[in-house]
Write an enzyme that holds these catalytic residues in place. Sequence first.
Site, short mmCIF file in Angstrom:
data_model
loop_
_atom_site.label_atom_id
_atom_site.label_comp_id
_atom_site.label_asym_id
_atom_site.label_seq_id
_atom_site.Cartn_x
_atom_site.Cartn_y
_atom_site.Cartn_z
N HIS A 158 64.33 25.12 7.50
CA HIS A 158 63.80 23.96 7.19
C HIS A 158 64.80 23.18 6.29
CE1 HIS A 158 59.90 26.05 7.73
NE2 HIS A 158 59.43 24.66 7.94
N LYS A 162 62.79 21.43 1.17
CA LYS A 162 61.77 22.15 0.81
C LYS A 162 61.77 23.03 -0.15
CE LYS A 162 58.66 25.29 3.87
NZ LYS A 162 57.49 24.49 3.35
N1 LIG Z 1 50.70 22.30 7.30
C1 LIG Z 1 51.74 21.56 7.99
O1 LIG Z 1 51.59 21.31 9.13
C2 LIG Z 1 52.66 20.96 7.24
C3 LIG Z 1 52.79 21.15 5.83
N2 LIG Z 1 53.75 20.65 5.28
C4 LIG Z 1 53.70 21.08 3.75
O2 LIG Z 1 53.20 19.69 3.15
C5 LIG Z 1 53.58 19.64 1.74
C6 LIG Z 1 54.50 18.30 1.30
O3 LIG Z 1 55.46 18.26 2.13
P1 LIG Z 1 56.52 16.84 2.28
O4 LIG Z 1 55.66 15.68 2.49
O5 LIG Z 1 57.87 17.51 2.90
O6 LIG Z 1 56.87 16.96 0.57
P2 LIG Z 1 57.33 15.61 -0.07
O7 LIG Z 1 57.71 16.25 -1.59
O8 LIG Z 1 57.96 14.75 0.43
O9 LIG Z 1 55.92 14.92 -0.70
C7 LIG Z 1 55.01 15.53 -1.51
C8 LIG Z 1 54.04 14.32 -2.11
O10 LIG Z 1 53.24 15.12 -2.75
C9 LIG Z 1 52.97 14.45 -4.22
N3 LIG Z 1 52.75 15.42 -5.26
C10 LIG Z 1 53.29 16.62 -5.61
N4 LIG Z 1 52.78 16.99 -6.46
C11 LIG Z 1 51.84 16.21 -7.03
C12 LIG Z 1 50.84 16.47 -8.03
N5 LIG Z 1 50.53 17.18 -8.79
N6 LIG Z 1 50.02 15.32 -8.09
C13 LIG Z 1 49.92 14.42 -7.24
N7 LIG Z 1 51.00 14.21 -6.26
C14 LIG Z 1 51.84 15.18 -6.11
C15 LIG Z 1 54.54 14.14 -4.29
O11 LIG Z 1 54.81 13.05 -5.38
P3 LIG Z 1 55.88 12.96 -6.32
O12 LIG Z 1 57.16 12.48 -5.57
O13 LIG Z 1 55.50 12.12 -7.26
O14 LIG Z 1 55.99 14.38 -6.87
C16 LIG Z 1 54.80 13.36 -2.97
O15 LIG Z 1 54.34 11.95 -2.72
C17 LIG Z 1 54.58 20.67 1.41
O16 LIG Z 1 53.74 21.88 0.88
C18 LIG Z 1 54.94 21.17 2.90
O17 LIG Z 1 55.31 22.72 3.17
C19 LIG Z 1 54.70 19.81 5.48
C20 LIG Z 1 54.86 19.58 6.87
C21 LIG Z 1 53.75 20.27 7.78
O1 LIG Z 2 57.89 21.65 4.05
C1 LIG Z 2 58.03 21.49 5.54
O2 LIG Z 2 58.67 20.46 5.89
C2 LIG Z 2 57.26 22.15 6.32
N1 LIG Z 2 56.27 22.92 5.98
C3 LIG Z 2 55.25 23.89 6.64
C4 LIG Z 2 55.54 25.16 6.38
O3 LIG Z 2 55.99 25.64 5.30
O4 LIG Z 2 55.68 25.86 7.35
C5 LIG Z 2 55.25 23.20 8.18
C6 LIG Z 2 56.46 22.77 8.69
O5 LIG Z 2 57.19 23.88 8.96
C7 LIG Z 2 57.15 21.92 7.88
#
Ligand SMILES: NC(=O)C1=CN([C@@H]2O[C@H](COP(=O)(O)OP(=O)(O)OC[C@H]3O[C@@H](n4cnc5c(N)ncnc54)[C@H](OP(=O)(O)O)[C@@H]3O)[C@@H](O)[C@H]2O)C=CC1
Ligand SMILES: O=C(O)C1=N[C@H](C(=O)O)C[C@H](O)C1
Length: 272
Positions: A158, A162
């Site tokens: 990743h 991450k």
């Molecule tokens: N299931 C799936 O298919 C996928 C899952 N993911 C997961 O999604 C999650 C987010 O990934 P990603 O978008 O890359 O991460 P980012 O860090 O880009 O975005 C996370 C967002 O959540 C907000 N956030 C974090 N903590 C809090 C809180 N306590 N209260 C309110 N808002 C909060 C952050 O705000 P701030 O910047 O202010 O902290 C930010 O806007 C991860 O856990 C990732 O592993 C990602 C891709 C695919």
């Molecule tokens: O954090 C990410 O970017 C992603 N998170 C998910 C994971 O933890 O598997 C899904 C995807 O791989 C991207």
Amino acid sequence: MTDLPGIVVTGASGRMGQMLMRTVLESNRARLIGAVERQGHDWIGRDVGEAMGGGAVGVKVSDDPLEVFARAHAVIDFTAPAATVEFATLTAQARAVHVIGTTGLSGADLAKLKAAARHAVIVRAGNMSLGVNLLTQLTKKVAAALDEDYDIEVIEAHHNQKVDAPSGTALMLGQAAADGRGVSLDAASDRGRDGITGKRERGHIGFSAIRGGDIVGEHDVMFAAAGERIILRHIATDRAVFARGALKAALWGLGRKPGEYDMLDVLGLTEN
Ligand SMILES: NC(=O)C1=CN([C@@H]2O[C@H](COP(=O)(O)OP(=O)(O)OC[C@H]3O[C@@H](n4cnc5c(N)ncnc54)[C@H](OP(=O)(O)O)[C@@H]3O)[C@@H](O)[C@H]2O)C=CC1
Ligand SMILES: O=C(O)C1=N[C@H](C(=O)O)C[C@H](O)C1
């Protein structure tokens, strides 16, 4: 248009938050009615389209999740564990569908989600893409077909932002391998090798994590034996695959009985 299901996206400024909002805005099956960020974030009060660098779309970013969730049919939440646990309570109060993509959730977090799911529909998966969910089924089948002469290793890569490891997807794939073999993943998993680790234990399921650059998400499940290796691989090149899955999950969840569901339910990939 106005009778389309209303969707709220949390973590609006995040990598997935922005991708999710674009996906909902482009959809003709749902409408974006709200976006949430934490208090003090510089997007609060701004139009989401303008905040993302485009034209206004008439939806402002809020720091009041309860007020926004109360107007929603579904909340799509890819944030962080502490936020997701808090949002689960609020989403259940609002009787909205909660689609959770957040990874890195602890056992205690999962127990809180289970409690919230007594009153609300929760659809949660560490990976919302069709490809990975299909890969879990293939992994289970291959693991069931092979004995412990085949060492199972899950390798994930990743981007360098991450924060959790192994990835949620790696854990899904490891669980599928353990299910196929009929063993407990907790008992069999081998994480974080470093130093004089001793020889690999027969029957263990190993996990390795690579972090670098802008890698969207890559997962291999390797079955390694004397003289041959089988590798099942998924490569995500565009976060849109996760966002499309999440929107599908939100629409699928409408009108379901309260409970916890996953993408296998949504995609109709569950085994009878
Ligand atoms: N299931 C799936 O298919 C996928 C899952 N993911 C997961 O999604 C999650 C987010 O990934 P990603 O978008 O890359 O991460 P980012 O860090 O880009 O975005 C996370 C967002 O959540 C907000 N956030 C974090 N903590 C809090 C809180 N306590 N209260 C309110 N808002 C909060 C952050 O705000 P701030 O910047 O202010 O902290 C930010 O806007 C991860 O856990 C990732 O592993 C990602 C891709 C695919
Ligand atoms: O954090 C990410 O970017 C992603 N998170 C998910 C994971 O933890 O598997 C899904 C995807 O791989 C991207």
